[in-house]
Design an enzyme around this catalytic site. Sequence first.
Site, mmCIF file in Angstrom:
data_model
loop_
_atom_site.group_PDB
_atom_site.id
_atom_site.type_symbol
_atom_site.label_atom_id
_atom_site.label_comp_id
_atom_site.label_asym_id
_atom_site.label_seq_id
_atom_site.Cartn_x
_atom_site.Cartn_y
_atom_site.Cartn_z
ATOM 1 N N SER A 237 0.863 -1.183 0.000
ATOM 2 C CA SER A 237 0.000 0.000 0.000
ATOM 3 C C SER A 237 0.898 1.231 0.000
ATOM 4 O O SER A 237 2.122 1.114 0.057
ATOM 5 C CB SER A 237 -0.880 0.002 1.240
ATOM 6 N N LYS A 238 0.274 2.387 -0.013
ATOM 7 C CA LYS A 238 1.044 3.636 -0.038
ATOM 8 C C LYS A 238 2.030 3.705 1.113
ATOM 9 O O LYS A 238 3.138 4.209 0.983
ATOM 10 C CB LYS A 238 0.097 4.826 0.055
ATOM 11 N N ARG A 239 1.580 3.188 2.240
ATOM 12 C CA ARG A 239 2.393 3.178 3.452
ATOM 13 C C ARG A 239 3.740 2.476 3.194
ATOM 14 O O ARG A 239 4.755 2.810 3.771
ATOM 15 C CB ARG A 239 1.579 2.429 4.511
#
Length: 468
Positions: A237-239
């Site tokens: 994910s973006k994280r």
Amino acid sequence: MSVVTRFAPSPTGFLHIGSARTALFNYLYARHFGGTFLLRIEDTDRARSTQEAIDAILDGMKWLGLEWDGEPIFQFARAARHAEVAKALMDSGKAYACSCTPEELDEMRAKAKAAGLPPKYDGRCRVNGAAPGKPFVVRLKAPQEGRTTIEDHVQGEVGVDNAQLDDLVLLRSDGTPTYMLSVVVDDHDMNVTHIIRGDDHLTNTFRQAQIYAGMGWALPDVAHIPLIHGPDGAKMSKRHGALGVDAYRDMGLLPEALCNYLSRLGWSHGDDEIFSRAQAISWFDLTSVGRAPARFDMAKLEHLNAHYLRGLENARLVEMITPDLEKILGSALTDLHKARLERGMQGLKERARTLTDLAQSALFYVHPVPLVFEPKARDLLSGEAMPHLRMVIAALHEVTTWDEATLEGMTRALAENTHHKLGTFAQPLRAALTGRAVSPSLFEVMEILGKDETLERLENVIYRNEDS
Ligand code: GLU
């Protein structure tokens, strides 16, 4: 038969890092066999497809060096052809008109749900025919018995009971084709021989296989590659840094490093970690693509990037960091600056992980006096250091041959004669000349800066210290 692969992104956002890997695998596979690598822009979702996203995909692919063959194919422009295939399926009795209303479909789903069954179309128009004069969609007559099995290059044999398959919609009531139909028709018409894509598309493949069967077309070879996960094992994910390729470019990563890294995410060739594009092409195969999701590791990527940075020519690196430096300085670099950078590049590039790092660590070569001092460098330039700096300045004024060896000899002699460690002089010198506590070899830096600039920087530090 010549291999034809394709990359088929939907232009609804940036060129995601996972999509870039899919593109790379398709590219490598095609090039390995001397085949064709096609690009198809799946822009049928008119509300979400944007020109900006198309540009980001094309730019990203070019930056990564994933040249596709021929012109990109735009899926939306082929809608009439897709509809034609739906009609052909109707004419041959493989598809039918369905006039069920959204309310009827909702009711059907609710009923199935209540009975604990999959929410499937119940086939009433398949049996009774559509209501005349009413708007209708076209549905595929999916097989209701037996099993569909597919030999996947990565997943092995995978199958589904046909009872689970829905009579999927091919054409909407406004006559526009659905995604499922468009993909099949395009892959067929583009003579795609190998579909390599994320395993999130595996279930689509069973449904698409029914359209191929309806048309009497052969299903291309398929390879569904596991999605990329973050270092913690959760879906990327973006994280985790699931960003667009452009974000990696902005971080100062090199396309060759990113491609090398991405090719190892899910595929391997023995223990080889660092290899060229030519090697990747000659080695790539689908049998060595693993079934377990690969984990994205930024530190590894930066490590690879450092390797590729060191391999680039000094002049080229100067060119690459010039825009960053000019932005920081707010002015154009002069020829003198560029010459300094080129001479200093060997020492600089050995320590940098990214182009951004490199620009930061090179800044002192081109920064006007006074420099910007990082906190650690400021600490090295306390009042105590000033007498030492003054001694060095006095000695430097006397130096006539301004080269690394002479400067080092002089500083060492000064330390010895005054019974100090070399660091007593070298540390504040480094801090005063570079604004940093760590830099390439101090004497190399002095040689490259030249006598006037070196003395100016040192004297400015003394002057400022007296002032404060
Ligand atoms: N357009 C799809 C996507 O971006 C890919 C379809 C395919 O590869 O078949 O996920």
